[in-house]
Design a protein around this motif. Structure first.
Motif, PDB file in Angstrom:
ATOM      1  N   SER A  45      62.468  62.065 -27.605  1.00 48.31           N
ATOM      2  CA  SER A  45      63.205  61.575 -26.436  1.00 48.31           C
ATOM      3  C   SER A  45      62.260  61.369 -25.257  1.00 48.31           C
ATOM      4  CB  SER A  45      64.358  62.512 -26.075  1.00 48.31           C
ATOM      5  OG  SER A  45      63.892  63.797 -25.800  1.00 48.31           O
ATOM      6  N   TYR A  46      61.247  62.229 -25.131  1.00 50.50           N
ATOM      7  CA  TYR A  46      60.285  62.061 -24.043  1.00 50.50           C
ATOM      8  C   TYR A  46      59.504  60.756 -24.206  1.00 50.50           C
ATOM      9  CZ  TYR A  46      56.559  62.829 -20.727  1.00 50.50           C
ATOM     10  OH  TYR A  46      55.688  62.674 -19.688  1.00 50.50           O
ATOM     11  N   LEU A  47      59.088  60.444 -25.425  1.00 58.53           N
ATOM     12  CA  LEU A  47      58.337  59.211 -25.678  1.00 58.53           C
ATOM     13  C   LEU A  47      59.178  57.990 -25.326  1.00 58.53           C
ATOM     14  CD1 LEU A  47      55.828  57.763 -26.784  1.00 58.53           C
ATOM     15  CD2 LEU A  47      56.879  57.895 -29.057  1.00 58.53           C
ATOM     16  N   LEU A  48      60.429  57.966 -25.750  1.00 60.14           N
ATOM     17  CA  LEU A  48      61.303  56.833 -25.432  1.00 60.14           C
ATOM     18  C   LEU A  48      61.498  56.710 -23.923  1.00 60.14           C
ATOM     19  CD1 LEU A  48      63.039  54.508 -26.418  1.00 60.14           C
ATOM     20  CD2 LEU A  48      64.943  56.119 -26.652  1.00 60.14           C
ATOM     21  N   GLU A  49      61.730  57.828 -23.255  1.00 63.61           N
ATOM     22  CA  GLU A  49      61.903  57.825 -21.798  1.00 63.61           C
ATOM     23  C   GLU A  49      60.628  57.337 -21.101  1.00 63.61           C
ATOM     24  OE1 GLU A  49      62.095  61.167 -18.316  1.00 63.61           O
ATOM     25  OE2 GLU A  49      63.158  61.624 -20.170  1.00 63.61           O
ATOM     26  N   LEU A  50      59.488  57.826 -21.553  1.00 63.00           N
ATOM     27  CA  LEU A  50      58.200  57.444 -20.969  1.00 63.00           C
ATOM     28  C   LEU A  50      57.948  55.944 -21.118  1.00 63.00           C
ATOM     29  CD1 LEU A  50      55.449  58.412 -19.747  1.00 63.00           C
ATOM     30  CD2 LEU A  50      54.690  58.805 -22.100  1.00 63.00           C
ATOM     31  N   ILE A  51      58.164  55.431 -22.316  1.00 62.99           N
ATOM     32  CA  ILE A  51      57.950  54.003 -22.559  1.00 62.99           C
ATOM     33  C   ILE A  51      58.939  53.165 -21.760  1.00 62.99           C
ATOM     34  CG2 ILE A  51      58.128  52.195 -24.326  1.00 62.99           C
ATOM     35  CD1 ILE A  51      56.679  54.136 -26.222  1.00 62.99           C
ATOM     36  N   ASN A  52      60.207  53.552 -21.750  1.00 56.80           N
ATOM     37  CA  ASN A  52      61.211  52.808 -20.977  1.00 56.80           C
ATOM     38  C   ASN A  52      60.865  52.766 -19.493  1.00 56.80           C
ATOM     39  OD1 ASN A  52      62.998  51.865 -22.923  1.00 56.80           O
ATOM     40  ND2 ASN A  52      64.179  53.756 -22.926  1.00 56.80           N
ATOM     41  N   GLU A  53      60.527  53.914 -18.922  1.00 56.68           N
ATOM     42  CA  GLU A  53      60.192  53.974 -17.494  1.00 56.68           C
ATOM     43  C   GLU A  53      58.979  53.110 -17.165  1.00 56.68           C
ATOM     44  OE1 GLU A  53      61.567  55.421 -14.667  1.00 56.68           O
ATOM     45  OE2 GLU A  53      63.279  55.631 -16.013  1.00 56.68           O
ATOM     46  N   ARG A  54      57.964  53.177 -18.014  1.00 52.65           N
ATOM     47  CA  ARG A  54      56.755  52.386 -17.756  1.00 52.65           C
ATOM     48  C   ARG A  54      57.047  50.891 -17.877  1.00 52.65           C
ATOM     49  NH1 ARG A  54      52.097  54.733 -16.779  1.00 52.65           N
ATOM     50  NH2 ARG A  54      50.990  52.866 -17.438  1.00 52.65           N
ATOM     51  N   ILE A  55      57.860  50.504 -18.847  1.00 59.26           N
ATOM     52  CA  ILE A  55      58.211  49.086 -19.003  1.00 59.26           C
ATOM     53  C   ILE A  55      59.022  48.610 -17.803  1.00 59.26           C
ATOM     54  CG2 ILE A  55      59.639  47.480 -20.335  1.00 59.26           C
ATOM     55  CD1 ILE A  55      58.676  49.026 -22.867  1.00 59.26           C
ATOM     56  N   ILE A  56      60.009  49.389 -17.393  1.00 59.72           N
ATOM     57  CA  ILE A  56      60.840  49.025 -16.235  1.00 59.72           C
ATOM     58  C   ILE A  56      59.980  48.832 -14.990  1.00 59.72           C
ATOM     59  CG2 ILE A  56      62.557  49.969 -14.606  1.00 59.72           C
ATOM     60  CD1 ILE A  56      63.933  51.224 -17.128  1.00 59.72           C
ATOM     61  N   ASN A  57      58.959  49.690 -14.830  1.00 62.90           N
ATOM     62  CA  ASN A  57      58.090  49.618 -13.649  1.00 62.90           C
ATOM     63  C   ASN A  57      56.846  48.768 -13.865  1.00 62.90           C
ATOM     64  OD1 ASN A  57      59.537  51.350 -11.720  1.00 62.90           O
ATOM     65  ND2 ASN A  57      59.260  52.865 -13.343  1.00 62.90           N
ATOM     66  N   ASN A  58      56.842  48.001 -14.943  1.00 62.18           N
ATOM     67  CA  ASN A  58      55.757  47.070 -15.261  1.00 62.18           C
ATOM     68  C   ASN A  58      54.387  47.756 -15.298  1.00 62.18           C
ATOM     69  OD1 ASN A  58      54.890  44.540 -16.068  1.00 62.18           O
ATOM     70  ND2 ASN A  58      54.412  43.930 -13.964  1.00 62.18           N
ATOM     71  N   ARG A  59      54.326  48.932 -15.902  1.00 64.07           N
ATOM     72  CA  ARG A  59      53.064  49.666 -16.071  1.00 64.07           C
ATOM     73  C   ARG A  59      52.683  49.599 -17.546  1.00 64.07           C
ATOM     74  NH1 ARG A  59      51.857  51.956 -11.316  1.00 64.07           N
ATOM     75  NH2 ARG A  59      53.558  52.568  -9.954  1.00 64.07           N
ATOM     76  N   LYS A  60      51.456  49.266 -17.801  1.00 62.00           N
ATOM     77  CA  LYS A  60      50.999  48.964 -19.154  1.00 62.00           C
ATOM     78  C   LYS A  60      50.705  50.207 -19.988  1.00 62.00           C
ATOM     79  CE  LYS A  60      51.524  44.925 -17.858  1.00 62.00           C
ATOM     80  NZ  LYS A  60      52.880  44.568 -17.866  1.00 62.00           N
TER      81      LYS A  60
END
Length: 193
Positions: free
Chosen positions: A146-161
């Motif tokens: 769940s942490y990995l999914l949250e981390l990836i989602n947050e970074r994508i939403i904030n346009n961080r690679k």
């Protein structure tokens, strides 16, 4: 020159970074066969295209898609990731690099310390480039998933690679993590194998 606490934490999270020999110039295309494999693909041609995409990633950073390197051991995934990290760091961007095991472990340790500090999590969310090496080798945990999914989602939403290196295939990613994660990666990452 004084470094911010955030920059020091980024350096600490990336302390195992073996940058010395990892450069695009050292990526030896002669390692790859010029003969077509069983699928009809020519490994050297594919590696040449992937190297070009990696150089393009650096040139266009941060306005490009995240990267997923897939494939067996010894194909150059880590070398290319470290070459990108070197170039991006030299441009002054903040990069966090670590194995999935070490990054998840640091985040979990901070989460369960109850200190109220979230500096590891903030660094993983806010750095300009996050590199997760060896995804799939970490100990299985629902918290990690769940942490990995949250981390990836947050970074994508904030346009961080993000760059992810894994020996897993998509069916393994889906099995080990979730269909949501594999779908998110397919939508938002350039996949190289």
């Amino acid at each position: 020159i004084h470094k911010s606490a955030k920059q020091l934490l980024i350096e600490d999270l990336s302390s195992s970074l073996p940058l010395a020999d990892s450069r695009f110039e050292n990526f030896d295309l002669n390692f790859y066969s010029n003969d077509a494999d069983a699928s009809g693909s020519v490994p050297r041609k594919r590696a040449t295209a992937i190297l070009a995409l990696c150089k393009q990633f650096v040139e266009n950073f941060p306005s490009n898609r995240s990267l997923l390197f897939m494939g067996g051991v010894g194909l150059g995934k880590t070398h290319l990731s470290l070459s990108i990290v070197k170039e991006i760091s030299d441009k002054g961007y903040g990069v966090v690099y670590g194995s999935a095991q070490n990054l998840f472990s640091a985040a979990e340790k901070e989460h369960f310390s109850y200190s109220g500090e979230t500096s590891v999590q903030d660094s993983l969310l806010e750095c300009d480039l996050l590199v997760i090496d060896d995804l799939g080798t970490e100990a299985f945990s629902k918290n990690n998933n769940s942490y990995l999914l949250e981390l990836i989602n947050e970074r994508i939403i904030n346009n961080r690679k993000i760059i992810i290196n894994t020996n897993l295939g998509f069916s393994n990613i889906e099995e080990m993590y979730s269909k949501r994660l594999s779908s998110r990666i397919l939508e938002d990452f350039n996949v190289m194998y």
